[in-house]
Design an enzyme around this catalytic site. Structure first.
Site, PDB file in Angstrom:
ATOM      1  N   LYS A  48       0.813  -1.196   0.000  1.00  0.00           N
ATOM      2  CA  LYS A  48       0.000   0.000   0.000  1.00  0.00           C
ATOM      3  C   LYS A  48       0.855   1.258   0.000  1.00  0.00           C
ATOM      4  CE  LYS A  48      -3.478  -2.138   3.001  1.00  0.00           C
ATOM      5  NZ  LYS A  48      -4.089  -2.064   4.358  1.00  0.00           N
ATOM      6  N   ASP A 104       7.633   3.107  -2.418  1.00  0.00           N
ATOM      7  CA  ASP A 104       7.742   4.138  -1.383  1.00  0.00           C
ATOM      8  C   ASP A 104       9.166   4.184  -0.834  1.00  0.00           C
ATOM      9  OD1 ASP A 104       7.478   1.594  -0.252  1.00  0.00           O
ATOM     10  OD2 ASP A 104       6.091   2.220   1.321  1.00  0.00           O
ATOM     11  N   ASP A 107      14.537  -0.685   1.290  1.00  0.00           N
ATOM     12  CA  ASP A 107      15.234  -0.908   2.560  1.00  0.00           C
ATOM     13  C   ASP A 107      16.312  -1.971   2.324  1.00  0.00           C
ATOM     14  OD1 ASP A 107      15.913  -1.374   5.196  1.00  0.00           O
ATOM     15  OD2 ASP A 107      13.888  -1.716   5.913  1.00  0.00           O
ATOM     16  N   ASP A 163       3.457   3.512   6.608  1.00  0.00           N
ATOM     17  CA  ASP A 163       2.744   3.258   7.862  1.00  0.00           C
ATOM     18  C   ASP A 163       3.624   2.641   8.933  1.00  0.00           C
ATOM     19  OD1 ASP A 163       3.028   0.622   6.618  1.00  0.00           O
ATOM     20  OD2 ASP A 163       1.663  -0.045   8.189  1.00  0.00           O
ATOM     21  N   ARG A 169      -0.330   6.857   7.485  1.00  0.00           N
ATOM     22  CA  ARG A 169      -0.206   6.993   6.026  1.00  0.00           C
ATOM     23  C   ARG A 169      -0.665   8.366   5.549  1.00  0.00           C
ATOM     24  NH1 ARG A 169       0.911   1.884   3.965  1.00  0.00           N
ATOM     25  NH2 ARG A 169      -0.070   0.130   5.033  1.00  0.00           N
TER      26      ARG A 169
HETATM   27  P1  IMP Z   1      12.728  -4.180   1.603  1.00  0.00           P
HETATM   28  O1  IMP Z   1      12.231  -5.386   0.894  1.00  0.00           O
HETATM   29  O2  IMP Z   1      13.493  -4.524   2.849  1.00  0.00           O
HETATM   30  O3  IMP Z   1      13.526  -3.260   0.699  1.00  0.00           O
HETATM   31  O4  IMP Z   1      11.498  -3.364   2.157  1.00  0.00           O
HETATM   32  C1  IMP Z   1      10.406  -3.218   1.364  1.00  0.00           C
HETATM   33  C2  IMP Z   1       9.182  -2.620   1.989  1.00  0.00           C
HETATM   34  O5  IMP Z   1       9.174  -2.576   3.422  1.00  0.00           O
HETATM   35  C3  IMP Z   1       9.068  -1.171   1.570  1.00  0.00           C
HETATM   36  O6  IMP Z   1       8.570  -1.081   0.249  1.00  0.00           O
HETATM   37  C4  IMP Z   1       8.115  -0.659   2.598  1.00  0.00           C
HETATM   38  O7  IMP Z   1       6.789  -0.943   2.230  1.00  0.00           O
HETATM   39  C5  IMP Z   1       8.518  -1.410   3.850  1.00  0.00           C
HETATM   40  N1  IMP Z   1       9.431  -0.579   4.644  1.00  0.00           N
HETATM   41  C6  IMP Z   1      10.765  -0.704   4.777  1.00  0.00           C
HETATM   42  N2  IMP Z   1      11.282   0.243   5.593  1.00  0.00           N
HETATM   43  C7  IMP Z   1      10.224   1.009   5.963  1.00  0.00           C
HETATM   44  C8  IMP Z   1      10.093   2.188   6.814  1.00  0.00           C
HETATM   45  O8  IMP Z   1      11.049   2.746   7.376  1.00  0.00           O
HETATM   46  N3  IMP Z   1       8.836   2.686   6.947  1.00  0.00           N
HETATM   47  C9  IMP Z   1       7.752   2.131   6.339  1.00  0.00           C
HETATM   48  N4  IMP Z   1       7.828   1.050   5.558  1.00  0.00           N
HETATM   49  C10 IMP Z   1       9.053   0.496   5.374  1.00  0.00           C
HETATM   50 MG    MG Z   2       6.677  -0.704  -0.359  1.00  0.00          MG
END
Ligand code: IMP
Ligand code: MG
Length: 180
Positions: A48, A104, A107, A163, A169
């Protein structure tokens, strides 16, 4: 009635202001428009978290575009593309299309790697990535992002679509919050 968003921990100073977001989104839109002039673009938002950013971004893109959404969830795993599950997939074929994937925040990059692989498997002609935020955790991930809004410190952020347990959000700016 007390304003929910002025109560701790949300009283923290914003990490990125509403005005800074607006300016950057405008720049990203102009850059994407320049790079995709005369092309039909398939914009794929990752739900989302990306829905607020995507809504603003598409209105800054002058190329003709279609909007699609995917929803994925991830769970703990040591693998770089491991354990990402598709909850909601594309409703139109992206085969032969120029795709702009809108995130968004990147990470660990696990979600991004998974989605890039998925879109390639679906036969996209090209896939570009636009992420509002990037957390500089894995330097190998940065080159995968073609259009980046801001690099942020390794802290949990909320607002502008993002969120914490489903809340915040609707904040117009981006703030850090203690996760716990
Ligand atoms: P990744 O796969 O670790 O790169 O993280 C992917 C998803 O985790 C992002 O697209 C976000 O939806 C969520 N996410 C990671 N870090 C944050 C944060 O600091 N705040 C909110 N959502 C996060
Ligand atoms: Mg995301």
């Amino acid at each position: 009635m007390e304003d929910f968003y002025s109560m701790p921990p949300m009283a923290d100073k914003a990490l990125i202001s509403e005005a800074a977001i607006r300016d950057r989104v405008r720049e990203l839109g102009a850059e994407i428009s320049r790079d995709h002039a005369g092309r039909d673009l398939f914009v794929v938002g990752v739900l989302k978290g990306a829905f607020v950013f995507m809504a603003d971004l598409i209105r800054e893109i002058s190329a003709p575009l279609h909007c699609e959404f995917m929803r994925v969830s991830s769970y703990e795993s040591g693998q770089s593309t491991g354990n990402v599950r598709i909850d909601f997939d594309l409703t139109q074929s992206v085969a032969g299309k120029h795709v702009l994937l809108v995130e968004d925040i990147v990470d660990t990059g696990r979600t991004l790697r998974f989605l890039l692989e998925h879109l390639k498997t679906k036969g996209a002609k090209s896939v570009k990535v636009c992420s509002l935020l990037y957390k500089e955790i894995d330097p190998d991930i940065r080159p995968l992002i073609d259009y980046l809004g801001f690099t942020v410190p390794n802290e949990y952020v909320v607002g502008y679509g993002m969120d914490s347990d489903g809340l915040y959000r609707s904040l117009p700016d981006i703030r850090t919050v203690q996760k716990g």
